[in-house]
Design a protein around this motif. Structure first.
Motif, PDB file in Angstrom:
ATOM      1  N   LEU A 164       5.340 139.530 110.093  1.00 60.25           N
ATOM      2  CA  LEU A 164       4.681 138.325 110.606  1.00 60.25           C
ATOM      3  C   LEU A 164       3.423 138.634 111.409  1.00 60.25           C
ATOM      4  N   THR A 165       3.212 139.910 111.786  1.00 56.53           N
ATOM      5  CA  THR A 165       1.953 140.245 112.459  1.00 56.53           C
ATOM      6  C   THR A 165       0.778 140.131 111.496  1.00 56.53           C
ATOM      7  N   ARG A 166       1.060 140.038 110.196  1.00 59.52           N
ATOM      8  CA  ARG A 166       0.002 139.876 109.202  1.00 59.52           C
ATOM      9  C   ARG A 166      -0.413 138.415 109.013  1.00 59.52           C
ATOM     10  N   LEU A 167       0.211 137.501 109.727  1.00 55.55           N
ATOM     11  CA  LEU A 167      -0.122 136.081 109.593  1.00 55.55           C
ATOM     12  C   LEU A 167      -1.619 135.881 109.825  1.00 55.55           C
ATOM     13  N   GLY A 168      -2.288 135.225 108.891  1.00 55.07           N
ATOM     14  CA  GLY A 168      -3.719 135.004 108.983  1.00 55.07           C
ATOM     15  C   GLY A 168      -4.526 135.920 108.091  1.00 55.07           C
ATOM     16  N   MET A 169      -3.889 136.910 107.484  1.00 57.98           N
ATOM     17  CA  MET A 169      -4.652 137.792 106.603  1.00 57.98           C
ATOM     18  C   MET A 169      -5.036 137.058 105.327  1.00 57.98           C
ATOM     19  N   ALA A 170      -6.160 137.461 104.764  1.00 58.88           N
ATOM     20  CA  ALA A 170      -6.691 136.794 103.570  1.00 58.88           C
ATOM     21  C   ALA A 170      -7.704 137.742 102.931  1.00 58.88           C
ATOM     22  N   THR A 171      -8.238 137.335 101.801  1.00 61.12           N
ATOM     23  CA  THR A 171      -9.224 138.167 101.133  1.00 61.12           C
ATOM     24  C   THR A 171     -10.106 137.331 100.224  1.00 61.12           C
ATOM     25  N   THR A 172     -11.324 137.800 100.026  1.00 63.84           N
ATOM     26  CA  THR A 172     -12.160 137.263  98.960  1.00 63.84           C
ATOM     27  C   THR A 172     -11.668 137.850  97.639  1.00 63.84           C
ATOM     28  N   LEU A 173     -12.147 137.289  96.548  1.00 61.73           N
ATOM     29  CA  LEU A 173     -11.859 137.853  95.227  1.00 61.73           C
ATOM     30  C   LEU A 173     -12.992 137.466  94.289  1.00 61.73           C
ATOM     31  N   THR A 174     -13.624 138.458  93.698  1.00 61.90           N
ATOM     32  CA  THR A 174     -14.647 138.218  92.685  1.00 61.90           C
ATOM     33  C   THR A 174     -14.357 139.145  91.521  1.00 61.90           C
ATOM     34  N   VAL A 175     -14.177 138.567  90.331  1.00 63.11           N
ATOM     35  CA  VAL A 175     -13.754 139.353  89.180  1.00 63.11           C
ATOM     36  C   VAL A 175     -14.490 138.908  87.926  1.00 63.11           C
ATOM     37  N   LEU A 176     -14.935 139.866  87.127  1.00 65.85           N
ATOM     38  CA  LEU A 176     -15.479 139.605  85.808  1.00 65.85           C
ATOM     39  C   LEU A 176     -14.491 140.163  84.782  1.00 65.85           C
ATOM     40  N   LEU A 177     -14.129 139.334  83.805  1.00 65.99           N
ATOM     41  CA  LEU A 177     -13.129 139.704  82.808  1.00 65.99           C
ATOM     42  C   LEU A 177     -13.702 139.492  81.414  1.00 65.99           C
ATOM     43  N   CYS A 178     -13.493 140.480  80.530  1.00 65.04           N
ATOM     44  CA  CYS A 178     -14.026 140.449  79.169  1.00 65.04           C
ATOM     45  C   CYS A 178     -12.876 140.621  78.182  1.00 65.04           C
ATOM     46  N   ASP A 179     -12.905 139.857  77.084  1.00 58.28           N
ATOM     47  CA  ASP A 179     -11.869 139.974  76.056  1.00 58.28           C
ATOM     48  C   ASP A 179     -12.399 140.550  74.744  1.00 58.28           C
ATOM     49  N   GLY A 180     -13.601 141.112  74.774  1.00 58.05           N
ATOM     50  CA  GLY A 180     -14.212 141.638  73.567  1.00 58.05           C
ATOM     51  C   GLY A 180     -15.256 140.719  72.969  1.00 58.05           C
TER      52      GLY A 180
END
Length: 276
Positions: free
Chosen positions: A88-104
């Protein structure tokens, strides 16, 4: 068939004690997650979310790019919730996320937060992502000029992130105009807060993906290196073979498996693709 040929660098910078950025580079995916939370373990947040998305990509089993990214984002939120439940000391943690995905054939962007994705084509740098920050909102609503962003005291206030809340707005999904020969950059704000876009464009064009990523990182360090810096550079190349599902290269906090909280199995829902 097209795929990514890329490389990445993640550096703690000159000020921070820990690297709370995570990155991943493979032939079908490049991503950056920038954790926040300090004592609430930003490195746990970024590594858990990055690992959740990577696992969804490797388990795509014929799903569309949008469905794969949706599954990864759902799993990422579950991972954040489980990480907080374990400590519970991690309460408030978060992150950005930026991803590029290719399927061919196609490339799709998934994005939330203030990490960024760019495309370099014919010497022109285009920002593909939209910053989910307070100052970006002010600029979009006409309350602040773009030239004042760098000086605004709240320029780093992020309005959206992956924080484990199942009722959040999720991750923005958008198709990317992509063609062989394009070079892409996915990076944390440790780069873009220190290096202006014209210099980013110049350095991004230089050498191989690995050389460009190293040059961008060195520029951010030379400018002060006040934050963690992660740069993933991807060239879109023709490949007559099958797009490979190799393990890829893990960067920053993601390179240490201790930082990853397993959120459980990947669940990919097939059907009409919708934006998160």
């Amino acid at each position: 068939m097209v795929r990514f040929s890329g490389a990445g660098v993640s550096d703690v910078g000159h000020v921070r004690e820990h690297n709370e950025d995570s990155g991943f580079v493979a032939s079908r995916v490049g991503l950056v997650a920038d954790g926040v939370g300090g004592a609430a373990a930003g490195e746990i947040a970024s590594a858990t979310v990055a690992a959740a998305v990577v696992d969804a990509v490797l388990a795509h089993a014929g799903a569309t790019l949008e469905q794969t990214l949706q599954a990864g984002a759902d799993r990422a939120r579950s991972g954040i919730r489980r990480a907080i439940q374990h400590d519970l000391t991690r309460l408030g943690m978060a992150t950005t996320l930026t991803v590029l995905l290719c399927d061919g054939e196609r490339v799709v962007l998934g994005h939330v937060g203030d990490s960024r994705a760019y495309r370099l084509r014919g010497g022109t740098l285009t920002q593909l992502s939209t910053d989910h920050t307070y100052v970006a909102h002010l600029v979009a609503s006409g309350q602040l000029g773009a030239d004042a962003v760098a000086r605004h005291p709240w320029r780093n206030v992020v309005l959206r992130s992956v924080d484990g809340d199942p009722a959040d707005q999720g991750v923005d999904l958008a198709p990317v105009d992509a063609a062989p020969g394009d070079r892409f950059l996915v990076c944390s704000d440790g780069l873009t807060d220190m290096v202006p876009d014209p210099e980013v464009a110049r350095l991004l064009a230089e050498g191989s993906p690995g050389e460009a990523a190293a040059g961008l990182t060195e520029a951010a360090l030379a400018a002060g290196g006040r934050d963690n810096i992660t740069c993933v550079v991807l060239d879109l190349v023709d490949d007559a073979g099958v797009v490979r599902d190799e393990d890829g290269t893990r960067l920053g906090a993601l390179a240490d498996p201790v930082n990853v909280v397993d959120p459980g199995p990947v669940r990919i829902v097939r059907g009409p693709a919708t934006a998160l």
